[in-house]
Motif scaffolding. Structure first.
Motif, PDB file in Angstrom:
ATOM      1  N   UNK A 140       0.801  -1.236   0.000  1.00 24.08           N
ATOM      2  CA  UNK A 140       0.000   0.000   0.000  1.00 24.08           C
ATOM      3  C   UNK A 140       0.823   1.271   0.000  1.00 24.08           C
ATOM      4  N   UNK A 141       2.141   1.119   0.000  1.00 30.14           N
ATOM      5  CA  UNK A 141       3.004   2.307   0.005  1.00 30.14           C
ATOM      6  C   UNK A 141       3.873   2.326  -1.259  1.00 30.14           C
ATOM      7  N   UNK A 142       3.317   1.823  -2.363  1.00 24.22           N
ATOM      8  CA  UNK A 142       4.031   1.932  -3.641  1.00 24.22           C
ATOM      9  C   UNK A 142       4.763   0.676  -4.085  1.00 24.22           C
ATOM     10  N   UNK A 143       4.650  -0.412  -3.320  1.00 24.05           N
ATOM     11  CA  UNK A 143       5.431  -1.619  -3.638  1.00 24.05           C
ATOM     12  C   UNK A 143       5.145  -2.201  -5.008  1.00 24.05           C
ATOM     13  N   UNK A 144       3.877  -2.280  -5.390  1.00 22.89           N
ATOM     14  CA  UNK A 144       3.570  -2.882  -6.695  1.00 22.89           C
ATOM     15  C   UNK A 144       4.115  -2.012  -7.829  1.00 22.89           C
ATOM     16  N   UNK A 145       4.264  -0.729  -7.575  1.00 24.37           N
ATOM     17  CA  UNK A 145       4.718   0.191  -8.626  1.00 24.37           C
ATOM     18  C   UNK A 145       6.241   0.319  -8.648  1.00 24.37           C
ATOM     19  N   UNK A 146       6.817   0.633  -7.494  1.00 23.04           N
ATOM     20  CA  UNK A 146       8.284   0.880  -7.486  1.00 23.04           C
ATOM     21  C   UNK A 146       9.061  -0.421  -7.651  1.00 23.04           C
ATOM     22  N   UNK A 147       8.591  -1.527  -7.078  1.00 22.83           N
ATOM     23  CA  UNK A 147       9.327  -2.784  -7.249  1.00 22.83           C
ATOM     24  C   UNK A 147       9.300  -3.202  -8.717  1.00 22.83           C
ATOM     25  N   UNK A 148       8.158  -3.022  -9.360  1.00 20.36           N
ATOM     26  CA  UNK A 148       8.045  -3.397 -10.773  1.00 20.36           C
ATOM     27  C   UNK A 148       8.984  -2.555 -11.629  1.00 20.36           C
ATOM     28  N   UNK A 149       9.053  -1.251 -11.330  1.00 21.33           N
ATOM     29  CA  UNK A 149       9.985  -0.407 -12.091  1.00 21.33           C
ATOM     30  C   UNK A 149      11.431  -0.798 -11.822  1.00 21.33           C
ATOM     31  N   UNK A 150      11.719  -1.230 -10.584  1.00 25.35           N
ATOM     32  CA  UNK A 150      13.113  -1.541 -10.229  1.00 25.35           C
ATOM     33  C   UNK A 150      13.564  -2.880 -10.800  1.00 25.35           C
ATOM     34  N   UNK A 151      12.738  -3.911 -10.683  1.00 25.22           N
ATOM     35  CA  UNK A 151      13.232  -5.261 -11.032  1.00 25.22           C
ATOM     36  C   UNK A 151      12.491  -5.870 -12.217  1.00 25.22           C
ATOM     37  N   UNK A 152      11.501  -5.176 -12.754  1.00 27.56           N
ATOM     38  CA  UNK A 152      10.740  -5.719 -13.881  1.00 27.56           C
ATOM     39  C   UNK A 152       9.534  -6.514 -13.410  1.00 27.56           C
ATOM     40  N   UNK A 153       8.633  -6.750 -14.361  1.00 30.60           N
ATOM     41  CA  UNK A 153       7.347  -7.355 -14.000  1.00 30.60           C
ATOM     42  C   UNK A 153       7.479  -8.786 -13.472  1.00 30.60           C
ATOM     43  N   UNK A 154       8.352  -9.596 -14.093  1.00 33.15           N
ATOM     44  CA  UNK A 154       8.390 -11.014 -13.730  1.00 33.15           C
ATOM     45  C   UNK A 154       8.749 -11.197 -12.254  1.00 33.15           C
ATOM     46  N   UNK A 155       9.848 -10.572 -11.829  1.00 33.96           N
ATOM     47  CA  UNK A 155      10.271 -10.747 -10.435  1.00 33.96           C
ATOM     48  C   UNK A 155       9.320 -10.033  -9.475  1.00 33.96           C
TER      49      UNK A 155
END
Ligand code: CO8
Length: 258
Positions: A140-155
């Motif tokens: 709820x603090x941006x994880x789905x967005x920032x993690x996806x930008x950082x490591x890509x969708x698959x991971x």
């Protein structure tokens, strides 16, 4: 007012904020986030600070949002009271560069807080994860967005859907962290990088940070246009004139704005 849940210090133009709630592995509750917000804003407004480091303990950067505080809340409370207020995002909006110095657990909101910083330097014992799915909820603090930008969708998808953690080495390979260092050297190494940044011209550093962050928000063409305009604007900086003169005169620059 209870005691602050963060400790602050300044060393050689680097502001250090240490999350200090050891009994709960630095779980992020409302008070800790308010304390972090006010400490970070004060440092951001201090012209004598050129880089801000956020860190936790050897065992935990932060083990997530406080599950005990969240557990009794219902939809109306979290939605209408706006649980996770703007304060919880404040770190992402600072103008001064920020480094997350991460040892131990960086889970849920802890991983999200680290990702709000401009870069992450991790101890070799660091573990990153978004385990909210195991609690029947989602980041709820941006994880789905920032993690996806950082490591890509698959991971990102794998981590968010299974709740598995990623160790420091994998996080570096995946692009989530900038450096992995020995746990007992974490702060020394972070302070080296922070000191290098804090030693640059502050207007240039702020412009550079803004431009890199723009890459996550916009198209390539818009980003390049934004960068070019910001580059042009640096020609209004006294420090830009000084930096280029110093190079040509084969001497160290003396920044006016640091
Ligand atoms: N919230 C509250 N308390 C916590 C949390 C937490 N996230 N994590 C640890 N603690 C507390 C434990 O309850 C325990 O307290 P007590 O001694 O009073 O029982 C103490 O910290 C020590 O924890 P453990 O005994 O569990 O320590 P271990 O070394 O055995 O385990 C772990 C460490 C693996 C980190 C384990 O504590 C754990 O799994 N913690 C929860 C991790 C988690 O699920 N995090 C995600 C939380 S949800 C979230 O972050 C959503 C973010 C977006 C929404 C933000 C809105 C507010």
């Amino acid at each position: 007012m209870s005691d602050s849940l963060v400790r602050t210090e300044t060393r050689d133009r680097v502001g250090i904020i240490t999350l200090d709630r050891p009994d709960a592995l630095n779980a992020l509750n409302s008070q800790l986030m308010a304390d972090l917000d006010s400490a970070a804003r004060a440092m951001d407004n201090d012209p004598d600070i050129g880089c801000i480091v956020i860190t936790g303990s050897q065992k935990a950067f932060a083990a997530g949002a406080d599950i005990k505080e969240m557990q009794p809340k219902d939809f109306a409370q979290v939605h209408y009271e706006d649980f996770i207020t703007d304060d919880w995002e404040a770190i992402a909006h600072l103008r001064t560069p920020t480094i997350a110095a991460v040892a131990g657990h960086a889970l849920g909101g802890g991983c999200e807080l680290a990702m709000m910083c401009d870069l992450i330097i991790a101890a070799d014992n660091a573990k990153f994860g978004q385990p909210e799915i195991k609690l029947g909820t989602i980041p709820g603090m941006g994880g789905t967005q920032r993690l996806t930008r950082a490591v890509g969708k698959a991971k990102a998808m794998e981590m968010c859907l299974t709740g598995r953690t990623m160790k420091a080495e994998e996080a570096e390979r995946a692009g989530l962290v900038a450096q992995v260092v020995a746990a007992d050297e974490l702060m020394d190494r972070v302070l080296e990088t922070a000191g290098t940044i804090a030693g640059m011209s502050l207007p240039a550093v702020m412009a550079c940070k803004e431009a890199v962050n723009r890459a996550e928000e916009t198209t390539l063409a818009e980003g390049v246009r934004f960068e070019r305009r910001s580059f042009h604007a640096t020609f209004a900086f006294e420090d830009r004139a000084e930096g280029m003169a110093a190079f040509n005169e084969k001497r160290e620059p003396h920044w006016k704005h640091r």
